[in-house]
Design an enzyme around this catalytic site. Structure first.
Site, short mmCIF file in Angstrom:
data_model
loop_
_atom_site.label_atom_id
_atom_site.label_comp_id
_atom_site.label_asym_id
_atom_site.label_seq_id
_atom_site.Cartn_x
_atom_site.Cartn_y
_atom_site.Cartn_z
N GLU A 227 45.79 36.84 49.11
CA GLU A 227 44.36 36.68 49.11
C GLU A 227 44.10 37.41 47.58
O GLU A 227 44.16 38.55 47.46
CB GLU A 227 43.35 37.38 50.17
CG GLU A 227 42.37 36.77 50.32
CD GLU A 227 41.19 37.41 49.59
OE1 GLU A 227 40.81 37.13 48.25
OE2 GLU A 227 40.64 38.27 50.38
N LEU A 228 44.06 36.44 46.47
CA LEU A 228 44.00 36.95 45.17
C LEU A 228 42.86 36.85 44.49
O LEU A 228 41.70 36.77 45.23
CB LEU A 228 45.04 36.35 44.38
CG LEU A 228 46.67 36.39 45.28
CD1 LEU A 228 47.45 35.67 44.52
CD2 LEU A 228 47.15 37.91 45.48
N CYS A 261 36.17 39.76 45.43
CA CYS A 261 36.97 38.68 45.00
C CYS A 261 35.79 37.24 45.31
O CYS A 261 35.65 36.28 44.57
CB CYS A 261 37.99 38.36 45.80
SG CYS A 261 37.86 38.60 47.77
O1 SSN Z 1 37.19 41.14 47.76
C1 SSN Z 1 36.73 40.18 48.56
C2 SSN Z 1 36.74 40.42 50.05
C3 SSN Z 1 35.14 40.36 50.26
C4 SSN Z 1 34.97 39.94 51.85
O2 SSN Z 1 35.75 39.73 52.54
O3 SSN Z 1 33.85 40.04 52.19
#
Ligand code: SSN
Length: 450
Positions: A227-228, A261
Site C-alpha cells: 500500500e504505497l 495516502c
Molecule cells: O495513509 C493512508 C491510510 C489512511 C486510511 O487508511 O484511512
C-alpha cells in the site's frame, strides 16, 4: 543505537528507544515460531474473546493513547482519539466476522471439492507513522483472527506507539509472540523477511520502500501486499453541489495535516465552475485553525518531521515557479506548514507529478468531464479518487473509467473495515480489509475428496 521520538510541535525529544541487536531479534523470531504452533490451533471463539478484549483495552485508554500519538507525530488530539476508536472498532469487526469470511468454499464437481483457508505463520508488517495505530490494527486484527502471528517494524519516530500497541495486546490476554513489535533498522529487515516463520509481508509506505521490500521478498519467495503512495484526484463536474464539494475538499486534503495516502491531492475542476469552486475551497481552507495539536479547537497541527515540511516547501516553490498561482497560505515555520491552496496547476508541474504529503491543495482546470477523467488517469499513482456530480448514473459510468483502487462519489474517501482497500499502478497491489483482505495471507488449500 537509539530511535528518537521527537514532538513535532515543540521539537523536544520525548523518548529514546533501543534498537534490537541481531541476537534479540533472533529471540523474537523464535518466539513467533513457538507462538504460532499454539495460536493456529485455537478456535475462532478463543481468538474473538481476546480480540474483543483488545478493543475494550484500546477504548479504555483512548485518551492516553491519543496523547501519545499526538506527541509522537503531531496529529490533533481529536483525530488521535478517533484513530484509537477506529482501531478498536476494527478489532470488534474481525472478532465478529473472521470465521464467516474464512468458511470453506465448495465447487460444483462430481466429487467433493472445496477451498479451505489455513493460517500461514508470521505476517511481517512495515508500517508508517501517519496513522500509527490504525494502520497496525488494520493488518493485525484480521491476520491474528485468521490464526497467524504478527511482527511489526514501525516507523522510527513512533516506536512509543508500537510499544503501546504491544502492551495492549498483552493486557488483552494474547499469548506472548502473537503480536510483537521489533525496533529494527533497515539493514535488519532482510533477515526478518528471510526467516522461516515469516510467510507474508505487508508494507504501507513510500514507493521506494515498497520497491526495496518487494524485491527482497521476491528473492526469498514471500508474498507481499503493498500500500504505497497516492496523488488522489478529486474531480468536480459542472453539476456538482459546489458548497458541499468545497467543504469535503478541504477536509480531504487537510485531515491529518495532509499526511495520508488517501488525502485528495489533485483537485480537477471543470472550467465552468472552477472560479466558484476555488473561491469556496479557499474560504474553507482559510477558516482552519492551526496550532498546538493538544489544544481543543485546533483543526490542524504540525507536520510530523522537519524534513517533511522542507520537502513540501520545495514542492510548493517549484510549482509556483512553474506557473501555479498562490491563493491561500504558503508560509512555513519549523514543522508548521500553513494550509495552502494553489490554482492553475499544470500537469507537468511538481504539485501534479509528485505526491505532496502535507496541506497543499493543487487545482487543475479541465475543459470538460472527459478531459477531467483523462487528467485524473494521467498519473503514475492509482490509489483513490472522488467524483462530484449530482448525476449518480453518470458518476457510476465515470467511476468505471477511473484508474484507481477506490472511487467515492460525492463523499470523503476513507477506509472502512468492511470494504477492501488498496491501489493499482505505483500505488501498490493486493488489498487490505474486508473478506478479500483477510485472505491475502492464508493458505487457500484446495481439498478434493473422492
Ligand atoms: O495513509 C493512508 C491510510 C489512511 C486510511 O487508511 O484511512
Amino acid at each position: 543505537m537509539m530511535f528518537k521520538s521527537i514532538n513535532p510541535f515543540s521539537q523536544e525529544v520525548i523518548a529514546e528507544h533501543e534498537v534490537l541487536t541481531n541476537a534479540q531479534l533472533n529471540y523474537k523470531l523464535k518466539l513467533s515460531e513457538s507462538a504460532f504452533k499454539d495460536w493456529k490451533t485455537t478456535s475462532f471463539q478463543q481468538r474473538a474473546d481476546k480480540m474483543q478484549r483488545l478493543a475494550v483495552v484500546l477504548r479504555e485508554n483512548k485518551e492516553t493513547l491519543g496523547l501519545l500519538i499526538t506527541h509522537e507525530m503531531g496529529k490533533i488530539i481529536a483525530e488521535s482519539i478517533a484513530e484509537v476508536e477506529k482501531s478498536a472498532g476494527n478489532c470488534d469487526f474481525y472478532a465478529e466476522h473472521a470465521e464467516e469470511m474464512l468458511q470453506d468454499e465448495y465447487y460444483n464437481t462430481p466429487f467433493r471439492s472445496m477451498s479451505v483457508y489455513d493460517p500461514i505463520g508470521a505476517v511481517f508488517a512495515i508500517m508508517p507513522w501517519n496513522y500509527p495505530f490504525w494502520q497496525v490494527l488494520r493488518f493485525a486484527a484480521p491476520a491474528i483472527m485468521a490464526g497467524n502471528v504478527t511482527l511489526l517494524k514501525h516507523s522510527s519516530n513512533v516506536i512509543g506507539c508500537a510499544k503501546a500497541i504491544e502492551s495492549a495486546f498483552l493486557e488483552a490476554g494474547f499469548p506472548e509472540g502473537v503480536f510483537q513489535q521489533i525496533s529494527i533498522e533497515i539493514p535488519q529487515v532482510e533477515s526478518v523477511i528471510a526467516a522461516n516463520i515469516v510467510h507474508g509481508i505487508t508494507l504501507t509506505g513510500s514507493e521506494g520502500a515498497g520497491s526495496s521490500v518487494a524485491s527482497l521478498a521476491g528473492k526469498h519467495i514471500k508474498k507481499t501486499v503493498m500500500e504505497l503512495g497516492g496523488s488522489d484526484a478529486f474531480i468536480v463536474l459542472n453539476d456538482a453541489d459546489l458548497e458541499k464539494a468545497a467543504h469535503v475538499a478541504a477536509q480531504s486534503r487537510m485531515l491529518n495535516a495532509g499526511q495520508a495516502c488517501i488525502c485528495a491531492k489533485r483537485f480537477i475542476v471543470t472550467e465552468k465552475v472552477a472560479d466558484e469552486f476555488v473561491s469556496l475551497f479557499a474560504q474553507n481552507i482559510k477558516s482552519l485553525k492551526q496550532g498546538n495539536p493538544v489544544q481543543e479547537g485546533i483543526q490542524m497541527g504540525p507536520l510530523a518531521r522537519l524534513d517533511l515540511a522542507k520537502t513540501l516547501a520545495d514542492q510548493l516553490e517549484k510549482s509556483l515557479q512553474q506557473g501555479a498561482k498562490l491563493i491561500v497560505g504558503g508560509a512555513v515555520e519549523s514543522c508548521n506548514f500553513q494550509p495552502t491552496l494553489i490554482d492553475f496547476v499544470s500537469v507537468n508541474s511538481i504539485a501534479f507529478q509528485e505526491e505532496t504529503f502535507g496541506p497543499l491543495a493543487a487545482v487543475i482546470r479541465a475543459k470538460d468531464e472527459n478531459d477531467a477523467i483523462a487528467i485524473a488517469n494521467n498519473h503514475r499513482y492509482g490509489l483513490a479518487s472522488a467524483i462530484w456530480t449530482e448525476d449518480r448514473e453518470r458518476a457510476y459510468k465515470l467511476a468505471r473509467k477511473i484508474e484507481a483502487g477506490n472511487v467515492f462519489v460525492n463523499s470523503l474517501v476513507r477506509s472502512d473495515s468492511r470494504v477492501p482497500f488498496g491501489g493499482i499502478k505505483k500505488s501498490g497491489y493486493g488489498r487490505e480489509l474486508g473478506a478479500v483482505g483477510i485472505k491475502e495471507f492464508m493458505n487457500m488449500k484446495s481439498l478434493v475428496i473422492e
